[in-house]
Design an enzyme around this catalytic site. Structure first.
Site, short mmCIF file in Angstrom:
data_model
loop_
_atom_site.label_atom_id
_atom_site.label_comp_id
_atom_site.label_asym_id
_atom_site.label_seq_id
_atom_site.Cartn_x
_atom_site.Cartn_y
_atom_site.Cartn_z
NE ARG A 46 38.26 42.85 23.22
CZ ARG A 46 38.31 42.98 24.55
NH1 ARG A 46 37.00 43.68 25.03
NH2 ARG A 46 39.15 42.76 25.63
CG ASP A 87 35.27 38.11 28.93
OD1 ASP A 87 36.06 38.18 29.96
OD2 ASP A 87 35.09 38.98 28.40
O1 MRU Z 1 38.74 43.41 28.13
P1 MRU Z 1 37.46 43.64 28.57
O2 MRU Z 1 37.38 44.84 29.55
O3 MRU Z 1 36.19 43.49 27.74
O4 MRU Z 1 37.16 42.30 29.60
C1 MRU Z 1 35.86 42.29 30.32
C2 MRU Z 1 36.10 41.18 31.46
O5 MRU Z 1 36.91 40.42 31.51
C3 MRU Z 1 34.65 40.90 32.02
O6 MRU Z 1 35.03 40.47 33.46
C4 MRU Z 1 33.57 40.06 31.34
O7 MRU Z 1 33.68 40.56 30.17
C5 MRU Z 1 32.53 39.81 31.96
S1 MRU Z 1 31.27 41.35 32.06
C6 MRU Z 1 29.98 41.03 32.75
#
Ligand code: MRU
Length: 346
Positions: free
Chosen positions: A89, A237
């Site tokens: 990812r 992220d």
């Molecule tokens: O695709 P995901 O579910 O991994 O996306 C996660 C998010 O966007 C969260 O808000 C982010 O990682 C913050 S987690 C503390």
């Protein structure tokens, strides 16, 4: 239940399979690199800090499986494994951050033998997790200072314990508040297309006894207009040096609405989610995911014609001008972010 742990024989990493929640709380053990990659890609483990912790645990397990008779060969195999996991990812910087930390341990201890390096890798992975617990606690304390008993909080996606180690980031102040008898009224966006808000946030908050109301993403404007929201709390992220922030798709819309209704919009994350290499949000790579997630996943039958085109970016970038503050374990950054973020690393 711990959401990232070593298996008892230390030959695998145990996670709660988040794709099964809220219907089933099941742990799975990943022992091969392909299973580990797949777990990140398919969001069995997800959330920026959690995938960093998971990847570091995986790299230790993989290191243990390397049979090499010299350090250079050992490190080159370890590096290949790290690169492969890192390609699962692209947006959450915690993944590459944690893997780089692990590789650095191996590369800077070439004078030691392989068994010693493996022990150091174990320690580093445990440190990454332990530090995350402390960071989440500190973030939660700072966040709690921004709200008061009875406030309405809107959140998007899932930035709770499942996405981290403990407490979470954006959900941390809410969970810490509950522990202290301070109660909030939380509105959780369901978060299309994979419903992290419905499946994970409402599940975590409901289980913790928080007053949580699930809404569809397109209801956020109405609850804001009706005066039900005092603050928006979201995770992140990757945060660029100027404060532009990548988070789950839909976050940008929430921030724009919050600005319109004069509601503070807060971003929560550890400093490991800040990427000074990205000067602005334009430098952040946005993951594009399978169209089937919009048309097919989570529904018994397809919800759109099979051949119809879908655009499925997994994250969007919220411009720093829409962000009231960025809350880290080291303190609360306010605009201008270029200097307040830089100060965190001095
Ligand atoms: O695709 P995901 O579910 O991994 O996306 C996660 C998010 O966007 C969260 O808000 C982010 O990682 C913050 S987690 C503390």
């Amino acid at each position: 239940m711990d959401n990232v742990a070593f298996s008892t024989k230390m030959d695998g990493v145990v996670i709660i399979d988040q794709t099964l929640l809220p219907n089933e709380e099941r742990t799975i053990t990943l022992t091969t690199i392909e299973e580990m990659y797949d777990a990140i890609y398919k969001l069995r483990v997800r959330g920026a800090p959690a995938i960093g912790i998971f990847a570091s645990f995986c790299l230790y397990v993989l290191a243990n499986k390397i049979e090499a008779d010299n350090i250079d060969t050992f490190i080159s195999i370890l590096k290949k494994d790290a690169d492969y996991l890192n390609s699962s990812r692209p947006t959450a910087v915690n993944l590459s951050w944690a893997l780089s930390r692990m590789l650095k341990v191996a590369e800077s201890n070439k004078n030691c033998n392989i068994a010693e390096i493996k022990q150091m890798l174990y320690k580093e992975s445990v440190d990454i997790k332990t530090e995350d617990i402390a960071m989440c606690k500190a973030i939660s304390e700072h966040g709690l200072s921004l709200i008061k008993d009875g406030d309405g909080i809107l959140t998007h996606c899932n930035a709770g314990p499942l996405a981290t180690s403990k407490y979470g980031t954006a959900l941390g102040p809410i969970l810490l508040g509950v522990e202290r008898g301070i109660n909030f009224k939380v509105f959780a966006d369901e978060t299309r297309p994979l419903l992290q808000g419905a499946r994970l946030t409402s599940y975590e908050l409901y289980k913790a006894g928080v007053d949580v109301t699930l809404i569809c993403d397109n209801m956020a404007a109405m609850v804001m207009k009706d005066g039900k929201i005092n603050a928006c709390f979201v995770g992140c992220d990757r945060v660029a040096a100027n404060g532009d922030t990548a988070n789950k798709i839909g976050t940008l819309g929430v921030a724009i609405l919050a600005k319109h209704y004069n509601i503070p919009f807060y971003v929560f994350g550890p400093t490991s989610t800040i990427d000074l290499e990205c000067k602005t949000g334009n430098d952040i790579k946005i993951e594009l995911r399978d169209q089937q997630e919009i048309k097919n996943n989570l529904f018994e039958k397809p919800t759109a014609p099979e051949g119809v085109k879908c655009y499925n970016p997994s994250f969007d970038v919220t411009d720093h001008s829409l962000i009231t503050a960025i809350i880290t374990q080291k303190g609360i950054c306010r605009p201008p972010y270029t200097s307040s973020i830089a100060a965190l690393f001095e």
